[in-house]
Motif scaffolding. Structure first.
Motif, PDB file in Angstrom:
ATOM      1  N   CYS A  66       3.698  28.815  54.330  1.00 34.45           N
ATOM      2  CA  CYS A  66       3.574  27.519  55.013  1.00 34.45           C
ATOM      3  C   CYS A  66       2.313  27.417  55.880  1.00 34.45           C
ATOM      4  N   ILE A  76       1.696  25.154  58.136  1.00 36.05           N
ATOM      5  CA  ILE A  76       2.039  24.841  59.524  1.00 36.05           C
ATOM      6  C   ILE A  76       2.440  26.120  60.259  1.00 36.05           C
ATOM      7  N   TYR A  78       6.792  27.141  64.399  1.00 38.98           N
ATOM      8  CA  TYR A  78       7.344  26.569  63.160  1.00 38.98           C
ATOM      9  C   TYR A  78       7.567  27.646  62.104  1.00 38.98           C
ATOM     10  N   PRO A 112       9.929  27.852  58.682  1.00 38.92           N
ATOM     11  CA  PRO A 112      10.919  27.234  57.787  1.00 38.92           C
ATOM     12  C   PRO A 112      12.166  28.086  57.566  1.00 38.92           C
ATOM     13  N   CYS A 168       7.033  19.394  59.466  1.00 37.75           N
ATOM     14  CA  CYS A 168       6.779  19.640  58.039  1.00 37.75           C
ATOM     15  C   CYS A 168       5.904  18.528  57.474  1.00 37.75           C
ATOM     16  N   MET A 169       4.797  18.924  56.836  1.00 39.82           N
ATOM     17  CA  MET A 169       3.891  17.891  56.300  1.00 39.82           C
ATOM     18  C   MET A 169       4.168  17.621  54.825  1.00 39.82           C
ATOM     19  N   THR A 170       5.276  18.169  54.323  1.00 33.89           N
ATOM     20  CA  THR A 170       5.736  17.903  52.954  1.00 33.89           C
ATOM     21  C   THR A 170       4.699  18.296  51.903  1.00 33.89           C
ATOM     22  N   CYS A 171       3.999  19.384  52.159  1.00 34.77           N
ATOM     23  CA  CYS A 171       3.020  19.838  51.157  1.00 34.77           C
ATOM     24  C   CYS A 171       3.712  20.498  49.968  1.00 34.77           C
ATOM     25  N   ARG A 172       4.945  20.972  50.188  1.00 34.13           N
ATOM     26  CA  ARG A 172       5.812  21.561  49.156  1.00 34.13           C
ATOM     27  C   ARG A 172       5.317  22.904  48.605  1.00 34.13           C
ATOM     28  N   MET A 173       4.432  23.565  49.352  1.00 33.83           N
ATOM     29  CA  MET A 173       4.028  24.910  48.932  1.00 33.83           C
ATOM     30  C   MET A 173       5.228  25.846  48.941  1.00 33.83           C
ATOM     31  N   CYS A 174       6.093  25.682  49.954  1.00 32.57           N
ATOM     32  CA  CYS A 174       7.295  26.514  50.059  1.00 32.57           C
ATOM     33  C   CYS A 174       8.189  26.315  48.837  1.00 32.57           C
ATOM     34  N   ALA A 221      11.194  21.501  52.246  1.00 29.50           N
ATOM     35  CA  ALA A 221      10.689  20.156  52.574  1.00 29.50           C
ATOM     36  C   ALA A 221      11.803  19.123  52.438  1.00 29.50           C
TER      37      ALA A 221
HETATM   38  S1  SF4 Z   1       6.537  21.515  52.762  1.00 29.42           S
HETATM   39 FE1  SF4 Z   1       7.030  23.676  53.141  1.00 29.42          FE
HETATM   40  S2  SF4 Z   1       5.061  24.750  53.187  1.00 29.42           S
HETATM   41 FE2  SF4 Z   1       4.660  22.547  53.466  1.00 29.42          FE
HETATM   42  S3  SF4 Z   1       4.658  22.188  55.695  1.00 29.42           S
HETATM   43 FE3  SF4 Z   1       6.747  21.794  54.991  1.00 29.42          FE
HETATM   44  S4  SF4 Z   1       7.815  23.743  55.247  1.00 29.42           S
HETATM   45 FE4  SF4 Z   1       5.620  24.204  55.328  1.00 29.42          FE
END
Ligand code: SF4
Ligand code: SF4
Length: 173
Positions: free
Chosen positions: A45, A47, A54, A56, A80-86, A97
């Protein structure tokens, strides 16, 4: 694998707290049942690499063990910036996310929205965008430098339509 061992494995992965069940029942929150707390999401993540606050995996753990008020009233699910890498890296097909989106839905319904998000929405509704005075300071100057028209004839029609559509319960034409 026999039916009994499959059932016991499922039980190990099924959180029992009422809050976890509540999140699982919310659209997007279903994945909470599959999290094995491996921590790959935190390691992935952006963030988390930006702030120690932060994490997750830790946030999901708090949901699993039922720390409802702490999570609902926290600003962390909103970071969470919803990048969805996790989500892309989770080996258990869990989307933190989506889980945090489910948390935000519940928090918003109960009036726990961080002040900064409320002020941004109010700014967009009043001015049509969130940059406010920076329009004249930066954008207008940049447009002038580029030889572009600086009088955009902004009439707040966009803000008006957003208000009508999402905040007044009415449809726009
Ligand atoms: S989507 Fe996942 S990786 Fe992206 S900011 Fe949110 S928790 Fe972190
Ligand atoms: S959401 Fe996925 S990556 Fe994160 S702790 Fe749970 S199982 Fe691991």
């Amino acid at each position: 694998m026999g039916a009994q061992s499959e059932q016991s494995e499922l039980a190990e992965h099924t959180p029992s707290s009422d809050f976890a069940k509540e999140i699982a029942a919310e659209p997007g929150g279903e994945g909470i049942n599959k999290c094995i707390q491996c921590g790959i999401c935190t390691a992935s993540c952006a963030i988390s690499s930006f702030t120690d606050r932060y994490r997750p995996r830790q946030l999901i753990q708090k949901i699993i063990i039922g720390k409802r008020e702490e999570v609902i009233q926290s600003d962390l699910p909103w970071l969470c910036m919803t990048c969805r890498m996790c989500e892309a890296r989770c080996q258990e097909d869990v989307s933190p996310a989506e889980i945090f989106k489910a948390v935000r839905h519940i928090a918003a319904r109960e009036g726990h929205i961080p002040e900064v998000f409320i002020s941004i929405v109010e700014k967009v509704l009043s001015d049509g965008w969130m940059l406010g005075d920076s329009y004249s300071d930066f954008i207008e100057d940049d447009r002038e430098d580029l030889g572009l028209d600086t009088d955009l004839g902004w009439d707040k029609e966009f803000a008006h339509r957003v208000k009508e559509r999402y905040f007044s319960g009415g449809e726009t034409s």
